[in-house]
Design an enzyme around this catalytic site. Sequence first.
Site, PDB file in Angstrom:
ATOM      1  N   THR A  75       2.162   0.516  -5.099  1.00  0.00           N
ATOM      2  CA  THR A  75       2.504  -0.799  -5.847  1.00  0.00           C
ATOM      3  C   THR A  75       1.800  -0.810  -7.225  1.00  0.00           C
ATOM      4  O   THR A  75       2.435  -1.000  -8.223  1.00  0.00           O
ATOM      5  CB  THR A  75       2.359  -1.912  -5.247  1.00  0.00           C
ATOM      6  OG1 THR A  75       2.907  -2.114  -3.587  1.00  0.00           O
ATOM      7  CG2 THR A  75       3.045  -3.501  -5.862  1.00  0.00           C
ATOM      8  N   THR A  76       0.468  -0.656  -7.132  1.00  0.00           N
ATOM      9  CA  THR A  76      -0.279  -0.845  -8.285  1.00  0.00           C
ATOM     10  C   THR A  76       0.189   0.048  -9.270  1.00  0.00           C
ATOM     11  O   THR A  76       0.454  -0.276 -10.807  1.00  0.00           O
ATOM     12  CB  THR A  76      -1.819  -0.860  -8.304  1.00  0.00           C
ATOM     13  OG1 THR A  76      -2.003  -1.877  -7.276  1.00  0.00           O
ATOM     14  CG2 THR A  76      -2.361  -1.233  -9.312  1.00  0.00           C
ATOM     15  N   TRP A  77       0.238   1.429  -9.138  1.00  0.00           N
ATOM     16  CA  TRP A  77       0.580   2.400  -9.931  1.00  0.00           C
ATOM     17  C   TRP A  77       2.101   2.362 -10.421  1.00  0.00           C
ATOM     18  O   TRP A  77       2.251   2.446 -11.856  1.00  0.00           O
ATOM     19  CB  TRP A  77       0.405   3.552  -9.077  1.00  0.00           C
ATOM     20  CG  TRP A  77       0.579   5.014  -9.968  1.00  0.00           C
ATOM     21  CD1 TRP A  77       0.378   5.158 -11.135  1.00  0.00           C
ATOM     22  CD2 TRP A  77       1.361   6.164  -9.287  1.00  0.00           C
ATOM     23  NE1 TRP A  77       0.866   6.598 -11.622  1.00  0.00           N
ATOM     24  CE2 TRP A  77       1.576   7.115 -10.528  1.00  0.00           C
ATOM     25  CE3 TRP A  77       1.904   6.644  -8.196  1.00  0.00           C
ATOM     26  CZ2 TRP A  77       1.822   8.449 -10.592  1.00  0.00           C
ATOM     27  CZ3 TRP A  77       2.546   7.930  -8.238  1.00  0.00           C
ATOM     28  CH2 TRP A  77       2.259   8.686  -9.163  1.00  0.00           C
ATOM     29  N   ARG A 133       6.661   5.714   1.078  1.00  0.00           N
ATOM     30  CA  ARG A 133       5.320   6.679   1.180  1.00  0.00           C
ATOM     31  C   ARG A 133       4.830   7.193   2.747  1.00  0.00           C
ATOM     32  O   ARG A 133       5.660   6.358   3.517  1.00  0.00           O
ATOM     33  CB  ARG A 133       4.130   5.879   0.910  1.00  0.00           C
ATOM     34  CG  ARG A 133       3.025   6.734   0.632  1.00  0.00           C
ATOM     35  CD  ARG A 133       1.638   5.939   0.374  1.00  0.00           C
ATOM     36  NE  ARG A 133       0.334   6.704  -0.194  1.00  0.00           N
ATOM     37  CZ  ARG A 133      -0.789   6.235  -0.193  1.00  0.00           C
ATOM     38  NH1 ARG A 133      -1.016   4.984  -0.279  1.00  0.00           N
ATOM     39  NH2 ARG A 133      -1.978   6.708  -0.363  1.00  0.00           N
ATOM     40  N   GLY A 144      -5.963   7.233  -4.470  1.00  0.00           N
ATOM     41  CA  GLY A 144      -4.769   7.648  -5.222  1.00  0.00           C
ATOM     42  C   GLY A 144      -4.274   9.045  -4.943  1.00  0.00           C
ATOM     43  O   GLY A 144      -3.570   9.493  -5.616  1.00  0.00           O
ATOM     44  N   SER A 155      -4.299   3.459   3.960  1.00  0.00           N
ATOM     45  CA  SER A 155      -4.623   2.595   2.908  1.00  0.00           C
ATOM     46  C   SER A 155      -4.776   1.269   3.123  1.00  0.00           C
ATOM     47  O   SER A 155      -5.560   0.480   2.700  1.00  0.00           O
ATOM     48  CB  SER A 155      -3.655   2.830   1.762  1.00  0.00           C
ATOM     49  OG  SER A 155      -3.851   2.159   0.575  1.00  0.00           O
ATOM     50  N   HIS A 197       7.185  -7.809  -1.961  1.00  0.00           N
ATOM     51  CA  HIS A 197       7.036  -6.918  -0.868  1.00  0.00           C
ATOM     52  C   HIS A 197       7.883  -7.414   0.229  1.00  0.00           C
ATOM     53  O   HIS A 197       7.872  -6.623   1.240  1.00  0.00           O
ATOM     54  CB  HIS A 197       5.568  -7.339  -0.121  1.00  0.00           C
ATOM     55  CG  HIS A 197       4.506  -6.574  -1.053  1.00  0.00           C
ATOM     56  ND1 HIS A 197       4.458  -5.153  -1.421  1.00  0.00           N
ATOM     57  CD2 HIS A 197       3.247  -7.111  -1.105  1.00  0.00           C
ATOM     58  CE1 HIS A 197       3.437  -4.950  -1.894  1.00  0.00           C
ATOM     59  NE2 HIS A 197       2.485  -6.041  -1.769  1.00  0.00           N
ATOM     60  N   LYS A 253       0.649  -1.298   0.076  1.00  0.00           N
ATOM     61  CA  LYS A 253       0.187  -0.038   0.187  1.00  0.00           C
ATOM     62  C   LYS A 253       0.695   1.305  -0.051  1.00  0.00           C
ATOM     63  O   LYS A 253       0.483   2.023   0.625  1.00  0.00           O
ATOM     64  CB  LYS A 253      -0.952  -0.141   1.174  1.00  0.00           C
ATOM     65  CG  LYS A 253      -1.732  -1.147   1.422  1.00  0.00           C
ATOM     66  CD  LYS A 253      -2.384  -1.656   0.033  1.00  0.00           C
ATOM     67  CE  LYS A 253      -3.414  -0.619  -0.520  1.00  0.00           C
ATOM     68  NZ  LYS A 253      -3.747  -0.996  -1.808  1.00  0.00           N
TER      69      LYS A 253
END
Length: 331
Positions: free
Chosen positions: A75-77, A157, A299, A165, A135, A72
């Site tokens: 990672t996806t971005w 982050r 986001g 998140s 991770h 969180k």
Amino acid sequence: MSTLQSPSSTIDLEHLEEDGPSQECKDVDIEKGQLSEYHGFWIPTWSLEGVMASQKQFQAHDTDILLMTAPKVGTTWFKAILFALVNRMHYPNLQEHPLLTNLPHALVPMLEVDMYKKKKVKDLNPASPRLLSTHMPYTLLPTSVKNSTCKIVYVYRNPKDTFVSLWHFLNRVHSTTVSLEEAFDKFCRGMSSFGPYWDHVLSCWKESIEKPARKMIFLKYEEMKEQPTIHLRRIAEFLDCPFSLEEEAKGTVNDILKLCSFDNLSNLEVNKNGRFCIPNHETTLFRQGIDHASFFRQGNSGDWVNYFTPHMTKRLDHIIEEKIYGTGFKF
């Protein structure tokens, strides 16, 4: 949707120090709960076998690109960004790009989740460079990675946004209602997925300081949000695939950022209604699948102010200040 319990209900807290990380535990009972303590980190029990199998079996290539993140932190971005960046010559037509029909997690395999199941290694495309993710903190990486010259992209982050998140995500995918206060207390004690979070970050930071020749780049989520074009060019330079003058003139940088933007990805049909499944996985969670929409909440940066009390802010600030003191690192 899952038979797994929430992390907060399965961890033995008795041997933990107040606001401190757990002690290393060499003998791990894989069945003891949702999180298992492994060499000073709390690993989701369902992924522990994958962690240990990858440590023993994964063979890194010097040309590999490894995205390292705690859960969180974006990672996806960043999977989307790296995939689009590295493969831009293969997919010049953005109207037919794989990201339009695939969740980024399906395009960038994770060592401990979907590459190692029951100690069987998932076949990898032999083409170079291989784009992978994990991770795992640096100290738990396979020895082959540490001994290679592969490039590591590390993303971190603000701890407060990371916590909020993570809390939302775990409650959603596990269909639980763990309170904010309960989850926060455990986060402060270091008991979060692949946590303690600060130790995850510092494990990589200290390696970069002690071995400056290590090919590693640190990227802060908030800075990428504020100045995406600057940092995308920086990533491209680091990965030895800088943008050409022709690409700059054509607007390729902005095209990639638009393709990978939260607004674009979150509104794609595949990410609104799809499910991320791993057939034959040992856990019900991955066999049944996770809603793609779970990976797209806001986001944004700074959402933590809508959840934290002054006491929570003071407590976490004190912990972070204590943990990073003298390291030269700043969140």
